[in-house]
Scaffold this motif. Structure first.
Motif, PDB file in Angstrom:
ATOM      1  N   ARG A  72       0.837  -1.206   0.000  1.00  0.00           N
ATOM      2  CA  ARG A  72       0.000   0.000   0.000  1.00  0.00           C
ATOM      3  C   ARG A  72       0.867   1.249   0.000  1.00  0.00           C
ATOM      4  N   ASP A 144      -2.205  -2.970  -3.810  1.00  0.00           N
ATOM      5  CA  ASP A 144      -3.225  -2.567  -2.837  1.00  0.00           C
ATOM      6  C   ASP A 144      -3.488  -1.077  -3.092  1.00  0.00           C
ATOM      7  N   GLY A 146      -3.244   2.559  -3.785  1.00  0.00           N
ATOM      8  CA  GLY A 146      -2.151   3.423  -4.208  1.00  0.00           C
ATOM      9  C   GLY A 146      -1.080   2.746  -5.057  1.00  0.00           C
ATOM     10  N   THR A 188     -10.834  -8.981  -7.679  1.00  0.00           N
ATOM     11  CA  THR A 188     -11.383  -8.630  -6.361  1.00  0.00           C
ATOM     12  C   THR A 188     -12.825  -8.150  -6.518  1.00  0.00           C
ATOM     13  N   GLY A 218     -12.215   2.931  -6.675  1.00  0.00           N
ATOM     14  CA  GLY A 218     -10.892   2.553  -7.155  1.00  0.00           C
ATOM     15  C   GLY A 218     -10.986   1.208  -7.862  1.00  0.00           C
ATOM     16  N   ASN A 219      -9.924   0.441  -7.809  1.00  0.00           N
ATOM     17  CA  ASN A 219      -9.912  -0.863  -8.478  1.00  0.00           C
ATOM     18  C   ASN A 219     -11.089  -1.724  -8.020  1.00  0.00           C
ATOM     19  N   VAL A 220     -11.196  -1.929  -6.712  1.00  0.00           N
ATOM     20  CA  VAL A 220     -12.209  -2.853  -6.184  1.00  0.00           C
ATOM     21  C   VAL A 220     -13.618  -2.294  -6.384  1.00  0.00           C
ATOM     22  N   ASP A 240     -15.664   8.628  -4.196  1.00  0.00           N
ATOM     23  CA  ASP A 240     -14.221   8.425  -4.036  1.00  0.00           C
ATOM     24  C   ASP A 240     -13.733   9.512  -3.093  1.00  0.00           C
ATOM     25  N   VAL A 241     -12.423   9.694  -3.043  1.00  0.00           N
ATOM     26  CA  VAL A 241     -11.890  10.636  -2.059  1.00  0.00           C
ATOM     27  C   VAL A 241     -12.407  12.065  -2.288  1.00  0.00           C
ATOM     28  N   ASN A 280     -19.098  11.776   1.597  1.00  0.00           N
ATOM     29  CA  ASN A 280     -18.709  10.396   1.879  1.00  0.00           C
ATOM     30  C   ASN A 280     -19.402   9.843   3.120  1.00  0.00           C
ATOM     31  N   ALA A 294     -15.510   0.182  -0.146  1.00  0.00           N
ATOM     32  CA  ALA A 294     -14.365  -0.303  -0.932  1.00  0.00           C
ATOM     33  C   ALA A 294     -13.243   0.741  -0.921  1.00  0.00           C
ATOM     34  N   ALA A 295     -13.087   1.431   0.232  1.00  0.00           N
ATOM     35  CA  ALA A 295     -12.016   2.443   0.321  1.00  0.00           C
ATOM     36  C   ALA A 295     -10.980   2.005   1.356  1.00  0.00           C
ATOM     37  N   ASN A 318     -10.615  -3.822   3.165  1.00  0.00           N
ATOM     38  CA  ASN A 318     -10.173  -4.584   4.332  1.00  0.00           C
ATOM     39  C   ASN A 318     -10.472  -3.776   5.587  1.00  0.00           C
TER      40      ASN A 318
HETATM   41  P1  NAD Z   1      -7.523   2.000  -4.976  1.00  0.00           P
HETATM   42  O1  NAD Z   1      -6.404   2.872  -4.584  1.00  0.00           O
HETATM   43  O2  NAD Z   1      -7.620   1.527  -6.391  1.00  0.00           O
HETATM   44  O3  NAD Z   1      -8.923   2.719  -4.653  1.00  0.00           O
HETATM   45  C1  NAD Z   1      -9.251   3.293  -3.426  1.00  0.00           C
HETATM   46  C2  NAD Z   1     -10.449   4.204  -3.671  1.00  0.00           C
HETATM   47  O4  NAD Z   1     -10.918   4.726  -2.423  1.00  0.00           O
HETATM   48  C3  NAD Z   1     -10.144   5.423  -4.547  1.00  0.00           C
HETATM   49  O5  NAD Z   1     -11.225   5.631  -5.428  1.00  0.00           O
HETATM   50  C4  NAD Z   1     -10.069   6.573  -3.548  1.00  0.00           C
HETATM   51  O6  NAD Z   1     -10.400   7.817  -4.126  1.00  0.00           O
HETATM   52  C5  NAD Z   1     -11.107   6.120  -2.558  1.00  0.00           C
HETATM   53  N1  NAD Z   1     -10.981   6.710  -1.238  1.00  0.00           N
HETATM   54  C6  NAD Z   1      -9.878   6.939  -0.511  1.00  0.00           C
HETATM   55  N2  NAD Z   1     -10.188   7.528   0.656  1.00  0.00           N
HETATM   56  C7  NAD Z   1     -11.537   7.641   0.658  1.00  0.00           C
HETATM   57  C8  NAD Z   1     -12.475   8.163   1.566  1.00  0.00           C
HETATM   58  N3  NAD Z   1     -12.099   8.674   2.727  1.00  0.00           N
HETATM   59  N4  NAD Z   1     -13.777   8.088   1.228  1.00  0.00           N
HETATM   60  C9  NAD Z   1     -14.174   7.576   0.054  1.00  0.00           C
HETATM   61  N5  NAD Z   1     -13.348   7.085  -0.840  1.00  0.00           N
HETATM   62  C10 NAD Z   1     -12.042   7.125  -0.543  1.00  0.00           C
HETATM   63  O7  NAD Z   1      -7.521   0.783  -3.955  1.00  0.00           O
HETATM   64  P2  NAD Z   1      -8.148  -0.656  -4.130  1.00  0.00           P
HETATM   65  O8  NAD Z   1      -7.093  -1.575  -4.597  1.00  0.00           O
HETATM   66  O9  NAD Z   1      -9.447  -0.570  -4.859  1.00  0.00           O
HETATM   67  O10 NAD Z   1      -8.420  -1.037  -2.595  1.00  0.00           O
HETATM   68  C11 NAD Z   1      -9.589  -0.601  -1.878  1.00  0.00           C
HETATM   69  C12 NAD Z   1      -9.766  -1.477  -0.651  1.00  0.00           C
HETATM   70  O11 NAD Z   1      -9.881  -2.836  -1.052  1.00  0.00           O
HETATM   71  C13 NAD Z   1      -8.597  -1.453   0.357  1.00  0.00           C
HETATM   72  O12 NAD Z   1      -9.113  -1.632   1.656  1.00  0.00           O
HETATM   73  C14 NAD Z   1      -7.778  -2.663  -0.041  1.00  0.00           C
HETATM   74  O13 NAD Z   1      -6.978  -3.148   1.012  1.00  0.00           O
HETATM   75  C15 NAD Z   1      -8.893  -3.617  -0.393  1.00  0.00           C
HETATM   76  N6  NAD Z   1      -8.513  -4.727  -1.260  1.00  0.00           N
HETATM   77  C16 NAD Z   1      -7.921  -4.518  -2.472  1.00  0.00           C
HETATM   78  C17 NAD Z   1      -7.615  -5.614  -3.266  1.00  0.00           C
HETATM   79  C18 NAD Z   1      -7.050  -5.460  -4.654  1.00  0.00           C
HETATM   80  O14 NAD Z   1      -6.914  -6.480  -5.356  1.00  0.00           O
HETATM   81  N7  NAD Z   1      -6.756  -4.272  -5.125  1.00  0.00           N
HETATM   82  C19 NAD Z   1      -7.856  -6.910  -2.817  1.00  0.00           C
HETATM   83  C20 NAD Z   1      -8.467  -7.083  -1.573  1.00  0.00           C
HETATM   84  C21 NAD Z   1      -8.790  -5.985  -0.814  1.00  0.00           C
END
Ligand code: NAD
Length: 417
Positions: A72, A144, A146, A188, A218-220, A240-241, A280, A294-295, A318
């Protein structure tokens, strides 16, 4: 007292151990991460200055196989968060029944403030500093918050350069050209969609009648939203953020995903007829069937749990729900599909990627998605059944399965020497 996500982990483990009737000696080792590495990573910035970033790699458990877990990049990364994320990986891999322990890494940095060159130098130096403890048989990182496939490509190349030969199996979530797996980028989110479909089936709700809110596109989050939209669910709120948007008749999710991937990665610039902007905090309290956080961690907590109106929460992130919020939501009758089950699609396909790398094979996407669905359905079914049998929440059910598997393995392996 400041919120410590590792306390969340310990509380849940204690609860599951009690139900399983385990003696403290059976699971004492599970309460502590096996190894914690802290590194100070110097980076030459574009302007010639040097900045030093704090980085971590924690291996919570290697009892069931090599440690496995993401890296991360976020300004709030700290050792307690990385420890909790590493432990959740141990339990997640055990629920999915894949041959891994759990690990996690992170760097305290806001990646959006770095140039591509700075990001690459940071990643390569960090990889060099954690290289002594990672490897295809030791600890296998992945993306993860970022980080993404490109960053994983730099991890793979750096480790391979140090090793003297190409070592694709050291990391998963890589670009396809470097041995990444088809289906990994959306795995995911696909898992989150599948878990949403399974829980709706169990509760007798037709997916076409389901309304959804997604926090964190984000991704998830974005892939969960798109796949649920394609299944016929009505996604009414996403954020999102930069904040959230809401539309009672359902948002145009493909247009939003297209906007985020091509025209800028923040929702604040997106517009469609009939939508309104929300905060949010409001998105979490939307009146929907399914809420998908999913943030980040600690989003649903003692302060807002009472105001949650969703009937079902499927945890894409998570640790989005604190222990206190869990209790409040249970009393309110909200069904939670827990993170260690709901978002395990990513690590399941990471496992498939690693298997393909070790065998120098490439599976087609249909094959990957079918194998993922089979694993996911089995994991969900196992958790659902034990939760029914023991009359506990799905979270406790998932921990019962995971802890049982880990403790059984520990018992056969013994404590060396
Ligand atoms: P990412 O960086 O692609 O996306 C995160 C998203 O959350 C972004 O759109 C961001 O703008 C938004 N965000 C950040 N702070 C926020 C807030 N305060 N309020 C609302 N939105 C906010 O990350 P990701 O890979 O999608 O991961 C998201 C979550 O899923 C994390 O908890 C990560 O641990 C978990 N996860 C990810 C994966 C994976 O394969 N990428 C697998 C399992 C779990």
């Amino acid at each position: 007292m400041a919120y410590n996500p590792y306390d969340n982990v310990l509380a849940t483990v204690e609860k599951a151990a009690k139900i399983l009737g385990l003696a403290p000696t059976d699971y004492e080792a599970v309460k502590y991460p096996e190894r914690e590495l802290r590194v100070s990573v110097p980076v030459r910035m574009d302007d010639g200055s040097v900045r030093v970033f704090q980085g971590f790699r924690v291996q919570h458990s290697t009892v069931r196989g090599p440690a496995k877990g993401g890296i991360r990049y976020h300004q709030n990364v700290n050792i307690d968060e990385v420890k909790a994320l590493a432990a959740w990986m141990t339990f997640k891999c055990a629920v999915a029944d894949i041959p891994y322990g759990g690990g996690k890494g992170g760097i305290e940095v806001d990646p959006s403030t770095l140039s591509l060159g700075e990001l690459q130098r940071l990643t390569r130096r960090f990889t060099t500093m954690i290289a002594p403890i990672i490897g295809p048989e030791r600890d296998i990182p992945a993306p993860d918050v970022g980080t993404n496939a490109e960053v994983m490509g730099w991890v793979m190349d750096t480790y391979s350069m140090l090793n003297g030969h190409s070592t694709p199996a050291v990391v998963t979530g890589k670009p396809l050209q470097l041995g990444g797996s088809l289906g990994r980028a959306e795995a995911t989110g696909r898992g989150v969609m599948l878990n949403t479909v399974y829980i709706c089936e169990k509760l007798g709700v037709a997916i076409e009648n389901v309304t959804v809110a997604v926090q964190g596109m984000g991704n998830v989050g974005s892939i969960s939203a798109r796949l649920l939209y394609e299944k016929g669910a009505k996604v009414v709120a996403v954020s999102d953020v930069s904040g959230g948007i809401y539309k009672e008749t359902g948002l145009n999710i493909p247009a939003i995903c297209d906007y985020l991937s091509t025209r800028g990665n923040l929702l604040s610039g997106y517009n469609e007829d009939g939508m309104t902007r929300i905060s949010n905090a409001e998105i979490l309290e939307s009146d929907v069937t399914v809420l998908i956080p999913a943030a980040l961690e600690n989003q649903i907590n003692a302060q807002n749990a009472d105001r949650i109106r969703a009937k079902i929460i499927v945890e894409g992130a998570n640790g989005p729900t604190t222990v206190e919020a869990d209790d409040i939501l249970e009393k309110k009758g909200v069904v939670i599909v827990p993170d260690i089950l709901a978002n395990s699609g990513g690590v399941i396909v990471s496992y498939f990627e690693w298997v393909q790398n070790l065998q120098a094979l490439e599976w087609d996407e249909k094959d990957v998605n079918e194998k993922l669905a089979r694993k996911m359905e089995k994991a969900f079914g196992g958790v659902y059944d034990i939760a029914e049998e023991k009359n506990v929440t799905l979270r406790t059910g998932a921990y019962l399965i995971a802890l049982r598997r880990i403790v059984d393995t520990l018992r056969y392996r013994g404590i060396w020497p």
